[in-house]
Design an enzyme around this catalytic site. Structure first.
Site, PDB file in Angstrom:
ATOM      1  CB  THR A 185      -0.874   0.063   1.263  1.00  0.00           C
ATOM      2  OG1 THR A 185       0.002   0.106   2.387  1.00  0.00           O
ATOM      3  CG2 THR A 185      -1.780  -1.135   1.361  1.00  0.00           C
ATOM      4  CD  GLU A 330      -5.209  -1.992   2.137  1.00  0.00           C
ATOM      5  OE1 GLU A 330      -5.549  -1.479   1.046  1.00  0.00           O
ATOM      6  OE2 GLU A 330      -4.594  -1.372   3.015  1.00  0.00           O
ATOM      7  CE  LYS A 439     -12.240  14.143  12.682  1.00  0.00           C
ATOM      8  NZ  LYS A 439     -11.048  14.056  11.843  1.00  0.00           N
ATOM      9  CD1 TRP A 444     -16.894  15.127  11.809  1.00  0.00           C
ATOM     10  CD2 TRP A 444     -17.048  13.229  10.622  1.00  0.00           C
ATOM     11  NE1 TRP A 444     -16.398  14.120  12.578  1.00  0.00           N
ATOM     12  CE2 TRP A 444     -16.476  12.942  11.874  1.00  0.00           C
ATOM     13  CE3 TRP A 444     -17.234  12.186   9.714  1.00  0.00           C
ATOM     14  CZ2 TRP A 444     -16.086  11.655  12.236  1.00  0.00           C
ATOM     15  CZ3 TRP A 444     -16.855  10.907  10.066  1.00  0.00           C
ATOM     16  CH2 TRP A 444     -16.279  10.637  11.315  1.00  0.00           C
TER      17      TRP A 444
HETATM   18  P1  AMP Z   1      -5.153   2.449  -2.874  1.00  0.00           P
HETATM   19  O1  AMP Z   1      -4.993   1.320  -1.967  1.00  0.00           O
HETATM   20  O2  AMP Z   1      -3.888   3.184  -3.171  1.00  0.00           O
HETATM   21  O3  AMP Z   1      -5.880   2.060  -4.114  1.00  0.00           O
HETATM   22  O4  AMP Z   1      -6.058   3.531  -2.129  1.00  0.00           O
HETATM   23  C1  AMP Z   1      -7.333   3.225  -1.650  1.00  0.00           C
HETATM   24  C2  AMP Z   1      -8.026   4.464  -1.192  1.00  0.00           C
HETATM   25  O5  AMP Z   1      -8.198   5.376  -2.290  1.00  0.00           O
HETATM   26  C3  AMP Z   1      -9.429   4.264  -0.678  1.00  0.00           C
HETATM   27  O6  AMP Z   1      -9.440   3.795   0.651  1.00  0.00           O
HETATM   28  C4  AMP Z   1     -10.029   5.641  -0.838  1.00  0.00           C
HETATM   29  O7  AMP Z   1      -9.679   6.499   0.234  1.00  0.00           O
HETATM   30  C5  AMP Z   1      -9.372   6.150  -2.092  1.00  0.00           C
HETATM   31  N1  AMP Z   1     -10.258   5.969  -3.236  1.00  0.00           N
HETATM   32  C6  AMP Z   1     -10.229   4.991  -4.156  1.00  0.00           C
HETATM   33  N2  AMP Z   1     -11.193   5.176  -5.083  1.00  0.00           N
HETATM   34  C7  AMP Z   1     -11.868   6.293  -4.725  1.00  0.00           C
HETATM   35  C8  AMP Z   1     -12.977   7.006  -5.255  1.00  0.00           C
HETATM   36  N3  AMP Z   1     -13.587   6.628  -6.362  1.00  0.00           N
HETATM   37  N4  AMP Z   1     -13.398   8.109  -4.585  1.00  0.00           N
HETATM   38  C9  AMP Z   1     -12.787   8.526  -3.468  1.00  0.00           C
HETATM   39  N5  AMP Z   1     -11.728   7.899  -2.923  1.00  0.00           N
HETATM   40  C10 AMP Z   1     -11.273   6.803  -3.535  1.00  0.00           C
END
Ligand code: AMP
Length: 542
Positions: A185, A330, A439, A444
């Site tokens: 990640t 994940e 916040k 929020w």
């Molecule tokens: P990653 O593991 O790098 O793919 O990041 C995952 C995170 O990206 C998620 O937990 C979200 O916070 C963010 N994310 C992924 N897709 C979206 C989306 N369509 N809109 C908003 N946030 C997103």
């Protein structure tokens, strides 16, 4: 009593066997790192992947060993990917945009034994080579004619290396729970953590992606994954496309608007997927050059929130349907995708747009719920928002080597770190990352909603919102803007554009203009860096 069906382990080698047997002449088109566009078929890729597997065994790579790739989306990466996984080793995709220290950390943590690397990244590896504790060999993914002069010890030319093995190789059979892929990640805090996919989770996730209400790939589809294979399996496409026998168009190193347009047009691409920043570049290029997208039917946008203005441009101006998707490394990574239901046919455009701006609903095998701070489930009414929890067979139960400890609660739910609403039809909308939400006076404010609104202004290239300390309200929003080139949009212009479109108390207390907004290795706005830059900022309302 046990069922009496065949014991057919869900191995990823079977995916490529299927593509080669039933879609053998289907093409994989790659923009190569050397420049030209090259073509091969699933049959050829299948043969080369088995040669990779045989050659890896000759090299001494054993089942369970970790083999890393630092590569673009192209056929060579696909054959290495299937060769590594197919022989029972673990394919660790490295994100070249990571900081060198993070790269060293994850390669040592994963105990990478062998590294496949594109010529593009040879300088990056040269700079860290002496810190890599487990890597025994580096295979440079090119042919003899393009082999760079390198200081890397034991550097091997890929095509010469591969020429030493034929394809007389039978994939080994083993437990479907065996590890197949590894992706760290991009974590904005602390060290990156390894997500270890299994053969079974990859196959299930590929089938989930091919469900008609998800990506729904078919053998008639021409799919261009701009999203890299090193970003969570190219959002399943590296498995889903060969499963369906879809034609694959791989962009290699070039992801600018012009290069993507060339492939979309030249290869008659029907479906594509990437993060919003890629589409900003493409839309800018189309606009400047007065071009159309006659072949493209669907674009999947995810990774960060897709602004409604982008959905509107694709759908209204170019006639391309947008599917907003959400997921995480994940989750393999697909969590939700925003296809409308039958009952939504004919709804007015405004309603359709607000539904499409949500991140979509979960396909079969993904379960979602939202909870309050105490873990109580919140109603699925589209209004209540809370911590978004997920469960399913292609979702992590633990990180590599147990880093981060227990990540599931007693009922097996994984907390995504996102805050969201769920409506009665299952459509989920991300309010924010839990740590990015502002916040204000005990309530929020969604930074994503404010950003989406601000980028709708025609002179705004990019927007980010962070919370700034406030003596009365705890935090208030600061809107940070990158202006489009050649424009002079002011704070007053932007605030009056936003006024009336959101609750009064959500209005940013100030607007700051910057040349650039920092992004992390997967293209997300790096809010930690922005918070650091603006840590001493005093709001005019303070
Ligand atoms: P990653 O593991 O790098 O793919 O990041 C995952 C995170 O990206 C998620 O937990 C979200 O916070 C963010 N994310 C992924 N897709 C979206 C989306 N369509 N809109 C908003 N946030 C997103």
């Amino acid at each position: 009593m046990l069922g009496l069906m065949q014991d057919w382990p869900l191995l990823v080698s079977k995916v490529l066997d299927h593509a080669a047997t039933y879609h053998g002449d289907q093409e994989i088109v790659s923009r190569t790192t050397e420049g030209p566009v090259e073509r091969c078929t699933y049959k050829e890729l299948h043969s080369r992947a088995r040669r990779v597997a045989k050659r890896l065994e000759a090299q001494g790579i054993k089942k369970g060993d970790v083999v890393a790739t630092m590569a673009w989306n192209n056929a060579r990466h696909m054959e290495a990917w299937y060769g590594i996984m197919g022989m029972g080793a673990v394919c660790h995709t490295l994100n070249p945009r990571l900081f060198p220290e993070q790269l060293v950390y994850i390669m040592n943590h994963a105990e990478d034994q062998l590294l496949f690397v594109e010529t593009t990244f040879v300088p990056l590896i040269e700079a860290v080579a002496d810190k890599l504790q487990t890597v025994k060999g580096v295979v440079i993914m090119t042919d003899a004619a393009h082999m760079p002069d390198t200081k890397i010890e034991n550097a091997i030319c890929y095509e010469d290396w591969l020429a030493e093995a034929d394809d007389d190789y039978t994939w080994p059979q083993f437990d479907e729970n065996t590890a197949a892929g590894l992706c760290y990640t991009s974590g904005t805090t602390g060290n990156p953590k390894g997500v270890l996919y299994s053969h079974k989770s990859n196959v299930i996730h590929g089938m989930l992606a091919n469900a008609a209400d998800t990506l729904g790939l078919t053998s008639g589809e021409v799919i261009l994954p701009v999203v890299p294979m090193f970003h969570a399996n190219a959002w399943a496409i590296a498995f889903a496309a060969p499963m369906a026998g879809a034609k694959l168009v791989m962009p290699g190193p070039k992801m600018d608007g012009e290069s993507i347009y060339e492939l979309l047009d030249g290869e008659k691409v029907t479906a594509t997927a990437a993060v919003p920043t890629v589409w900003l570049m493409l839309l800018g290029f189309l606009e400047e050059n007065n071009l159309e997208l006659p072949h493209l039917n669907q674009v999947v946008i995810g990774g960060s929130a897709c602004p409604p203005s982008m959905i509107e441009t694709f759908e209204k101006k170019y006639g391309v349907e947008v599917f907003h998707a959400w997921g995480m490394t994940e989750m393999s990574p697909i969590g939700t995708l925003g296809r409308l239901k039958g009952k939504h046919a004919g709804i007015p455009w405004d309603e359709k747009l607000s539904l499409k701006a949500k991140q979509g609903r979960p396909p079969f095998t993904v379960e979602v719920k939202i909870t309050d701070d105490e873990g109580n489930e919140l109603p699925r009414d589209g209004k209540a928002f809370g911590h978004l929890l997920v469960r399913g067979p292609a979702i992590s139960k633990s990180y590599m080597k147990g880093e981060g400890g227990e990540i599931l609660d007693d009922d097996g739910w994984f907390d995504t770190g996102d805050v969201a609403t769920l409506d009665p039809d299952g459509y989920m909308q991300i309010t924010d990352r839990a740590k990015d939400v502002i916040k204000s006076g005990g309530e929020w404010i969604s930074s994503i909603d404010l950003e989406n609104l601000a980028v709708g202004h025609p002179d705004v290239a990019e927007a980010a919102v962070i919370g700034i300390e406030h003596p009365k309200w705890d935090e208030r929003p600061l809107l940070i803007i990158v202006r489009k080139e050649g424009t002079e949009v002011s704070k007053e212009d932007i605030l009056s554009f936003m006024d009336g479109k959101i609750a009064k108390w959500w209005m940013p207390d100030d607007v700051a203009f910057v040349k650039e907004i920092p992004h992390n290795a997967t293209g997300k706005i790096l809010k930690t860096a922005l918070r650091e830059t603006f840590k001493d900022y005093v709001l005019p309302t303070a």
